[in-house]
Design a protein around this motif. Structure first.
Motif, PDB file in Angstrom:
ATOM      1  N   SER A  69       0.846  -1.183   0.000  1.00 35.73           N
ATOM      2  CA  SER A  69       0.000   0.000   0.000  1.00 35.73           C
ATOM      3  C   SER A  69       0.886   1.238   0.000  1.00 35.73           C
ATOM      4  N   HIS A  70       0.612   2.159  -0.922  1.00 32.90           N
ATOM      5  CA  HIS A  70       1.418   3.368  -1.075  1.00 32.90           C
ATOM      6  C   HIS A  70       0.617   4.578  -0.608  1.00 32.90           C
ATOM      7  N   ARG A  71       1.191   5.362   0.275  1.00 32.49           N
ATOM      8  CA  ARG A  71       0.505   6.515   0.855  1.00 32.49           C
ATOM      9  C   ARG A  71       0.634   7.743  -0.032  1.00 32.49           C
ATOM     10  N   GLY A  72      -0.486   8.414  -0.214  1.00 30.21           N
ATOM     11  CA  GLY A  72      -0.486   9.621  -1.013  1.00 30.21           C
ATOM     12  C   GLY A  72      -1.387  10.680  -0.417  1.00 30.21           C
ATOM     13  N   ALA A  73      -1.609  11.739  -1.185  1.00 35.47           N
ATOM     14  CA  ALA A  73      -2.433  12.856  -0.736  1.00 35.47           C
ATOM     15  C   ALA A  73      -3.165  13.460  -1.919  1.00 35.47           C
ATOM     16  N   TYR A  74      -4.214  14.207  -1.607  1.00 34.29           N
ATOM     17  CA  TYR A  74      -5.084  14.807  -2.628  1.00 34.29           C
ATOM     18  C   TYR A  74      -5.323  16.268  -2.250  1.00 34.29           C
ATOM     19  N   LEU A  75      -5.078  17.165  -3.179  1.00 34.49           N
ATOM     20  CA  LEU A  75      -5.240  18.596  -2.936  1.00 34.49           C
ATOM     21  C   LEU A  75      -6.703  18.994  -3.131  1.00 34.49           C
ATOM     22  N   TYR A  76      -7.254  19.738  -2.175  1.00 34.27           N
ATOM     23  CA  TYR A  76      -8.685  20.028  -2.174  1.00 34.27           C
ATOM     24  C   TYR A  76      -8.918  21.416  -1.553  1.00 34.27           C
ATOM     25  N   GLY A  77      -9.971  22.074  -1.992  1.00 37.39           N
ATOM     26  CA  GLY A  77     -10.406  23.315  -1.353  1.00 37.39           C
ATOM     27  C   GLY A  77      -9.363  24.419  -1.388  1.00 37.39           C
ATOM     28  N   VAL A  78      -8.811  24.704  -2.579  1.00 36.36           N
ATOM     29  CA  VAL A  78      -7.807  25.754  -2.721  1.00 36.36           C
ATOM     30  C   VAL A  78      -8.530  27.082  -2.942  1.00 36.36           C
ATOM     31  N   ASN A 103       8.371  15.376   3.951  1.00 38.12           N
ATOM     32  CA  ASN A 103       8.929  15.099   5.272  1.00 38.12           C
ATOM     33  C   ASN A 103       8.201  13.969   5.986  1.00 38.12           C
ATOM     34  N   GLU A 104       6.920  13.751   5.628  1.00 39.93           N
ATOM     35  CA  GLU A 104       6.132  12.688   6.240  1.00 39.93           C
ATOM     36  C   GLU A 104       6.238  11.369   5.483  1.00 39.93           C
ATOM     37  N   GLY A 105       7.042  11.343   4.424  1.00 37.96           N
ATOM     38  CA  GLY A 105       7.223  10.112   3.659  1.00 37.96           C
ATOM     39  C   GLY A 105       6.073   9.785   2.731  1.00 37.96           C
ATOM     40  N   ILE A 106       5.226  10.777   2.415  1.00 35.41           N
ATOM     41  CA  ILE A 106       4.120  10.561   1.474  1.00 35.41           C
ATOM     42  C   ILE A 106       4.715  10.424   0.066  1.00 35.41           C
ATOM     43  N   GLU A 107       4.161   9.507  -0.724  1.00 33.35           N
ATOM     44  CA  GLU A 107       4.807   9.122  -1.981  1.00 33.35           C
ATOM     45  C   GLU A 107       4.285   9.849  -3.210  1.00 33.35           C
ATOM     46  N   TYR A 108       3.084  10.418  -3.135  1.00 28.17           N
ATOM     47  CA  TYR A 108       2.542  11.101  -4.315  1.00 28.17           C
ATOM     48  C   TYR A 108       1.509  12.134  -3.880  1.00 28.17           C
ATOM     49  N   PHE A 109       1.183  13.035  -4.801  1.00 22.69           N
ATOM     50  CA  PHE A 109       0.231  14.111  -4.557  1.00 22.69           C
ATOM     51  C   PHE A 109      -0.653  14.221  -5.795  1.00 22.69           C
ATOM     52  N   LYS A 129       2.266  14.630 -14.223  1.00 24.36           N
ATOM     53  CA  LYS A 129       1.845  13.347 -14.783  1.00 24.36           C
ATOM     54  C   LYS A 129       0.329  13.370 -14.970  1.00 24.36           C
ATOM     55  N   ASP A 130      -0.126  12.842 -16.110  1.00 23.50           N
ATOM     56  CA  ASP A 130      -1.552  12.886 -16.442  1.00 23.50           C
ATOM     57  C   ASP A 130      -2.269  11.609 -16.022  1.00 23.50           C
ATOM     58  N   LEU A 131      -3.471  11.790 -15.478  1.00 25.74           N
ATOM     59  CA  LEU A 131      -4.371  10.672 -15.192  1.00 25.74           C
ATOM     60  C   LEU A 131      -5.623  10.842 -16.051  1.00 25.74           C
ATOM     61  N   PHE A 269      -0.879  14.221 -11.370  1.00 24.25           N
ATOM     62  CA  PHE A 269      -0.155  13.430 -10.381  1.00 24.25           C
ATOM     63  C   PHE A 269       1.248  14.009 -10.214  1.00 24.25           C
ATOM     64  N   MET A 270       1.691  14.116  -8.964  1.00 26.87           N
ATOM     65  CA  MET A 270       3.045  14.552  -8.659  1.00 26.87           C
ATOM     66  C   MET A 270       3.789  13.426  -7.940  1.00 26.87           C
ATOM     67  N   GLU A 271       4.943  13.078  -8.441  1.00 28.15           N
ATOM     68  CA  GLU A 271       5.774  12.085  -7.770  1.00 28.15           C
ATOM     69  C   GLU A 271       6.525  12.743  -6.611  1.00 28.15           C
ATOM     70  N   LEU A 272       6.326  12.227  -5.402  1.00 30.31           N
ATOM     71  CA  LEU A 272       7.120  12.643  -4.262  1.00 30.31           C
ATOM     72  C   LEU A 272       8.190  11.602  -3.949  1.00 30.31           C
ATOM     73  N   THR A 273       7.988  10.394  -4.450  1.00 34.16           N
ATOM     74  CA  THR A 273       8.986   9.330  -4.434  1.00 34.16           C
ATOM     75  C   THR A 273       9.328   9.016  -5.880  1.00 34.16           C
ATOM     76  N   PRO A 274      10.599   8.989  -6.247  1.00 32.43           N
ATOM     77  CA  PRO A 274      10.968   8.760  -7.658  1.00 32.43           C
ATOM     78  C   PRO A 274      10.366   7.465  -8.214  1.00 32.43           C
ATOM     79  N   ASN A 275       9.818   7.564  -9.421  1.00 34.15           N
ATOM     80  CA  ASN A 275       9.310   6.424 -10.194  1.00 34.15           C
ATOM     81  C   ASN A 275       8.044   5.787  -9.618  1.00 34.15           C
ATOM     82  N   ILE A 276       7.401   6.426  -8.627  1.00 33.45           N
ATOM     83  CA  ILE A 276       6.188   5.833  -8.052  1.00 33.45           C
ATOM     84  C   ILE A 276       5.061   5.780  -9.080  1.00 33.45           C
TER      85      ILE A 276
END
Length: 290
Positions: A69-78, A103-109, A129-131, A269-276
């Motif tokens: 399981s890979h931890r990520g985040a989603y940007l909302y309410g800007v 800093n929290e080790g999250i792998e993608y945004f 990166k496009d989804l 998609f933004m990679e916070l960990t290379p090649n994720i």
């Protein structure tokens, strides 16, 4: 201007910015503050003299690849108060949030831009990166809706844990997913748009969605039914519930059959960990909040 993490004491400040930037539906804002905000990392920008003028929220996300399981985040309410726009305050908040996630080790945004014109802005911030999403448009009035003995039932929130677990099993290794509390809020929002969360008692298939503002299109955001059997399973029930809908727009169909499928840019998609991204480039953003 200073940036800080919001707490429950900042509810009034967030409410003010949302009311100015997004909607005058105060019940909608209060639902977000009650049922979603506690599970987010929300950042505010402001100072003592001006107060808080800009906000972003970061929601937890994850995807599974094999047994990992890979931890990520989603940007909302800007949002930034209109009188303070033009100073790149939102960009400062997003960049600050990116460093927090790293800093929290999250792998993608992830982000789902509200309009097409915002895609280029978010790409400049590193969402490069496009989804994509796939949609099939079915004319509800020209598809045969078969009479059958199926029992289509609403899935109540009292059974939400069972539904959550079942959905996780079905969508794992194909979709970006939400933690249980965020998913609960997402579905609550859908239902309050005159939406539906229904299940077929025979096959076990479910579908989720809501009508467009004018009611002419019914957006099926998620379904486990093959597109070839969708109208047979859910057609009669949806036709009864939403007689004004001329078309059903079905997203993320597990099998397209002979129906024409439209592929469109959905999110970034933004990679916070290379090649994720190589592990999830064909994944779908499930029930995206906009």
């Amino acid at each position: 201007m200073d940036i800080r993490k919001a707490t429950i004491q900042d509810r009034e400040a967030i409410f003010k910015i949302w009311l100015s930037c997004f909607t005058d539906d105060q019940d909608y804002i209060n639902d977000y503050l009650d049922y979603c905000f506690p599970y987010t990392t929300t950042l505010l920008l402001g100072n003592k003299s001006e107060g808080d003028v800009s906000v972003i929220s970061i929601l937890p996300s994850y995807f599974n690849s094999g047994n990992i399981s890979h931890r990520g985040a989603y940007l909302y309410g800007v949002g930034t108060l209109p009188e303070f726009r033009g100073h790149s305050y939102s960009m400062h908040l997003i960049n600050y949030g990116i460093e927090l996630l790293k800093n929290e080790g999250i792998e993608y945004f992830l982000v789902k831009p509200a309009t097409d014109t915002l895609f280029s802005l978010y790409r400049k911030l590193g969402f490069n990166k496009d989804l994509f999403s796939e949609n099939i448009l079915i004319s509800s009035k020209f598809k045969e809706i078969k009479e059958n003995e199926r029992v289509i039932e609403d899935i109540p929130f009292s059974d939400f844990s069972d539904f959550y677990n079942e959905r996780e099993n079905l969508l794992s290794n194909s979709s970006f997913l939400w933690p249980k509390d965020i998913l609960s809020y997402s579905i609550k929002e859908i239902l309050e748009r005159n939406g539906f969360l229904i299940k077929d008692s025979i096959s076990g298939n479910f579908c989720i969605g809501y009508p467009s503002e004018n009611g002419f299109i019914l957006d099926v955001l998620e379904t486990t039914a093959d597109i070839d059997s969708f109208t047979e399973i859910f057609g009669k029930e949806l036709d009864i519930r939403y007689p004004q809908a001329k078309n059903w727009r079905i997203s993320y169909p597990p099998k397209t059959g002979g129906e024409p499928c439209t592929r469109s840019l959905s999110a970034l998609f933004m990679e916070l960990t290379p090649n994720i991204f190589s592990y999830c480039e064909n994944y779908k953003l499930s029930l995206p909040m906009e």
